[in-house]
Scaffold this motif. Structure first.
Motif: not given
Length: 237
Positions: A109-133
């Motif tokens: 049902p649409l009441s179920y949220p579609a969310v990222a894995d917070h740990r993997l998203l944090a890894c992505c954010c850290q990588a983008a920031q460190e690469q200057g993207f």
């Protein structure tokens, strides 16, 4: 074969772009929209599997990868911006997705949220920031067509509610990934400025628009670096 990490582009041609960043590349299979290779990045084994267009084919790919033992999957796709301050080539890291697609609704049902894995998203954010993207983090909307008669009205509605961009696959990725125990994240390269013509923006991207192509390279490297960080912090189980 038991490789825990998978990059998920939409376009099969993007597999060639990913391969340039890998060592020990092996072509695995190519059937319809699904093309796959394996390789290593900084010693980490990864798969790259194209998923085609839309949540339905994303769901098929993710279910098959789950059966192959994949534990982390990152979508590296494109989106159209829903905010004026998101430039072409800027990365949108999706914290969650509005589920306006049919595939995720077929699971839950649409009441179920579609969310990222917070740990993997944090890894992505850290990588983008460190690469200057250039990047931003927030919510996106996944849907089934860019060409509905009410598309401009729908986009304004979601823009007014703070949604950053629109794609067709993230909601299915997050919903199915959560159900199957796969850590997922979605990195989207903005190829269409808000209130621009989507068809023209897609054509520019295919023809090699410089900013969009740079964004594609940036999202590939961001995802690969995120897998390295995940391996260092959590390892594959």
């Amino acid at each position: 074969m038991n490789i825990p990490y998978a990059l998920l582009p939409g376009d099969p041609a993007r597999i060639d772009h990913i391969a340039r960043h890998l060592e020990n590349v092996t072509e695995l299979a190519y059937n319809r929209e699904f093309r796959s290779i394996s390789g290593t990045y900084k010693g980490v084994q990864v798969l790259a599997v194209s998923t085609g267009i839309g949540g339905a084919s994303m769901g098929i790919a993710l279910e098959e990868l789950h059966g192959c033992g994949v534990q982390c999957a990152i979508r590296i796709g494109s989106c159209g911006a829903l905010q004026h301050d998101i430039a072409p080539g800027q990365l949108v890291l999706a914290e969650g997705a509005v589920r306006d697609d049919g595939t995720s609704a077929a699971y839950l049902p649409l009441s179920y949220p579609a969310v990222a894995d917070h740990r993997l998203l944090a890894c992505c954010c850290q990588a983008a920031q460190e690469q200057g993207f250039g990047h931003c983090c927030g919510l996106v909307r996944s849907h089934d067509s860019f060409y509905t008669d009410r598309e401009s009205e729908i986009c304004r509605t979601w823009s007014d509610r703070g949604i950053l961009g629109a794609d067709m696959e993230t909601a299915a990725l997050y919903t199915i990934g959560r159900l199957r125990g796969i850590a997922t994240a979605s990195i989207l390269n903005n190829i269409a400025p808000y209130e621009s013509d989507v068809a023209e923006s897609v054509a520019d991207y295919v023809d090699g628009d410089r900013l969009a192509m740079q964004g594609e390279s940036n999202e590939i490297l961001t995802a690969l670096e995120a897998f390295v960080r995940w391996e260092e912090q959590y390892g594959a189980h």
